[in-house]
Enzyme design. Structure first.
Site, short mmCIF file in Angstrom:
data_model
loop_
_atom_site.label_atom_id
_atom_site.label_comp_id
_atom_site.label_asym_id
_atom_site.label_seq_id
_atom_site.Cartn_x
_atom_site.Cartn_y
_atom_site.Cartn_z
N GLU A 1 -6.03 -10.40 -2.23
CA GLU A 1 -6.87 -10.24 -1.02
C GLU A 1 -8.35 -10.07 -1.39
O GLU A 1 -9.05 -9.22 -0.82
CB GLU A 1 -6.42 -9.03 -0.19
CG GLU A 1 -4.94 -9.03 0.14
CD GLU A 1 -4.50 -7.89 1.06
OE1 GLU A 1 -5.36 -7.23 1.67
OE2 GLU A 1 -3.28 -7.68 1.17
N ASP B 1 -12.11 -9.85 -1.57
CA ASP B 1 -13.36 -10.01 -0.83
C ASP B 1 -14.35 -8.99 -1.37
O ASP B 1 -13.96 -8.00 -1.99
CB ASP B 1 -13.21 -9.96 0.70
CG ASP B 1 -12.62 -8.69 1.27
OD1 ASP B 1 -12.44 -7.72 0.52
OD2 ASP B 1 -12.33 -8.66 2.49
N HIS C 1 -10.14 -5.81 -2.78
CA HIS C 1 -11.18 -5.53 -1.77
C HIS C 1 -12.29 -4.72 -2.45
O HIS C 1 -12.14 -3.52 -2.69
CB HIS C 1 -10.60 -4.74 -0.59
CG HIS C 1 -9.63 -5.53 0.23
ND1 HIS C 1 -10.01 -6.64 0.96
CD2 HIS C 1 -8.29 -5.40 0.41
CE1 HIS C 1 -8.95 -7.14 1.57
NE2 HIS C 1 -7.89 -6.42 1.26
N ASN D 1 2.16 -4.47 -3.55
CA ASN D 1 0.76 -4.86 -3.35
C ASN D 1 -0.04 -3.62 -2.96
O ASN D 1 0.42 -2.80 -2.15
CB ASN D 1 0.77 -5.88 -2.18
CG ASN D 1 -0.49 -6.68 -2.02
OD1 ASN D 1 -1.00 -7.24 -3.00
ND2 ASN D 1 -1.01 -6.76 -0.81
N GLU E 1 0.80 -1.24 0.00
CA GLU E 1 0.00 0.00 0.00
C GLU E 1 0.82 1.29 0.00
O GLU E 1 0.64 2.16 0.86
CB GLU E 1 -0.99 -0.02 1.19
CG GLU E 1 -1.88 -1.26 1.15
CD GLU E 1 -2.91 -1.31 2.29
OE1 GLU E 1 -2.83 -0.50 3.22
OE2 GLU E 1 -3.80 -2.19 2.21
C1 XIL Z 1 -6.10 -7.08 7.99
C2 XIL Z 1 -6.44 -8.36 8.74
O1 XIL Z 1 -7.37 -9.08 7.97
C3 XIL Z 1 -7.02 -8.02 10.09
O2 XIL Z 1 -7.20 -9.20 10.87
C4 XIL Z 1 -6.08 -7.07 10.83
O3 XIL Z 1 -6.69 -6.66 12.04
C5 XIL Z 1 -5.78 -5.84 9.99
O4 XIL Z 1 -5.25 -6.25 8.74
N1 XIL Z 1 -4.96 -4.95 3.48
C6 XIL Z 1 -3.92 -5.78 3.85
C7 XIL Z 1 -4.11 -6.77 4.93
O5 XIL Z 1 -2.87 -5.78 3.18
O6 XIL Z 1 -2.93 -7.04 5.64
C8 XIL Z 1 -5.21 -6.37 5.88
O7 XIL Z 1 -5.43 -7.43 6.80
C9 XIL Z 1 -6.47 -6.00 5.12
C10 XIL Z 1 -6.20 -4.86 4.21
#
Ligand code: XIL
Length: 370
Positions: free
Chosen positions: A283, A285, A254, A218, A177
């Site tokens: 990631e 979702d 996301h 990422n 990020e």
């Molecule tokens: C999140 C986890 O899912 C949570 O359990 C934690 O509290 C915070 O981090 N982007 C990312 C991940 O790169 O590492 C994050 O994961 C979600 C957003």
């Protein structure tokens, strides 16, 4: 505020529909309470015992998930589902800096090593997440430290962690990020102290520590063509021009059904592939305002499926990882108020329409990937 907060659209539902849903939900809950507690463990999803990992393997794709190591240790149904469905595991939290170096110079890889042992036992690969992020840092690191000191502890961190996992990971999300939504640099303590060169430093050090592990950058909201993915593209070109090791771009994925599906996803993945990189959905979702309804779950399935189809259409897209094994394990409800239902399995580990949609897409022929 969490980094992923985007202005939430106001709920658009007519009130009456909401009342009706509450009644339906209450009836369903009552019915649910009448079924025995032992009903339908996750193992019963498919009679043939096959999961998404087997279907994905036919197209040379790794299908992954983010693993909650507490659930892996304590919930047999979770373990069984993870073993059956996924060929690639990402540590949801336990490889982050706050976990692996809780006090200066004190390393703790215990939880991550348990995850690696599980993966080995089940023939799964593991992605490293993440060497450097602005969140989940140990509290002993502060912006008051001098740039020289920050650079020194960063270098030690990268070497220690990458060497610990050497030969056991397929890839690292080396930097997580780095950009704002408009494509400008995110002004983290690392950026403020060290300037944008911190990214090249992490990549160089990580490559020196383990020349075989693939190094990724990422970020979220870089699925489609937009100023943020343009910035990532320009960064990769710049790193390549300088001869800095960079092997992949991770598109987090996301998404929310409250927002339009991003534009130009396949084209975006393809332009990174054309630079000679791997790409991965790291990631995925798809969240929604609760409660879930059949209509929302259908849109949810469509978003997951479009993202998978873009990945399958680009042979360099080698991994599709979902963030959270089930709705009971997802980070979404804790971070986005009133939202949830973001994964492929419901709170009882039962597959949702999104699961069936992805399974059907993976079962299709994808000749460009052979
Ligand atoms: C999140 C986890 O899912 C949570 O359990 C934690 O509290 C915070 O981090 N982007 C990312 C991940 O790169 O590492 C994050 O994961 C979600 C957003």
């Amino acid at each position: 505020m969490p980094a992923h907060t985007v202005p939430a659209a106001p709920p658009v539902w007519p009130r009456i529909r909401r009342h009706l849903l509450v009644v339906v939900a209450a009836v369903l809950l009552t019915l649910g309470a009448a079924t025995p507690a032992t009903a339908a463990p996750a193992e019963s999803t498919h009679a043939d015992g096959k999961g998404l990992r087997d279907l994905a393997a036919r197209s040379g794709l790794d299908f992954g998930n983010a693993i909650d190591t507490d659930a892996l240790a304590g919930e047999p149904a979770y373990r069984a589902l993870v073993a059956r469905e996924f060929s690639s595991l990402t540590a949801e939290n336990v490889m982050k800096w706050e976990t692996v170096e809780p006090s200066p110079g004190v390393d703790d890889f215990a939880a991550a090593d348990v995850l690696l042992a599980f993966a080995k036992e089940h023939g799964q690969t593991v992605r490293g997440h993440t060497l450097l992020w602005h969140n989940q840092l140990p509290t002993w690191i502060t912006p008051e430290m001098s740039p020289a000191e920050l650079r020194q502890i960063l270098k030690r961190h990268v070497f220690t962690v990458v060497e610990h996992f050497e030969g056991r990971l397929t890839a690292w999300d080396a930097v997580n990020e780095p950009f704002n939504e408009d494509g400008t640099w995110r002004e983290t303590m690392w950026f403020n102290a060290l300037g944008p060169g911190y990214i090249a430093d992490v990549l160089r050090w990580a490559h020196e520590a383990d020349p075989d592990v693939k190094l990724y950058l990422n970020d979220f909201n870089i699925e489609g063509l937009n100023p943020k993915s343009d910035a990532m593209y320009a960064l990769v070109q710049d790193l390549q021009a300088q001869g800095i090791p960079i092997h992949g771009v991770g598109v987090q994925g996301h998404l929310s059904i409250e927002y339009p599906y991003p534009e130009g996803v396949t084209e975006n993945l393809q332009r990174f592939a054309d630079l000679g990189l791997e790409v991965a959905i790291t990631e995925a979702d798809v969240r929604m305002l609760l409660p879930a309804t059949p209509e929302k779950l259908a849109t949810h399935a469509q978003y997951f499926d479009q993202l998978l189809r873009s990945c399958l259409a680009v042979p360099a897209c080698i991994n599709y990882t979902v963030w959270g094994v089930s709705d009971a394990h997802s980070w979404v409800p804790g971070v986005f108020e009133g939202e949830g239902a973001a994964t492929l399995f419901d709170e009882n580990l039962q597959p949702k329409p999104s699961y069936e949609a992805l399974a059907a897409t993976l079962a299709e022929q994808w000749p460009q990937r052979k």
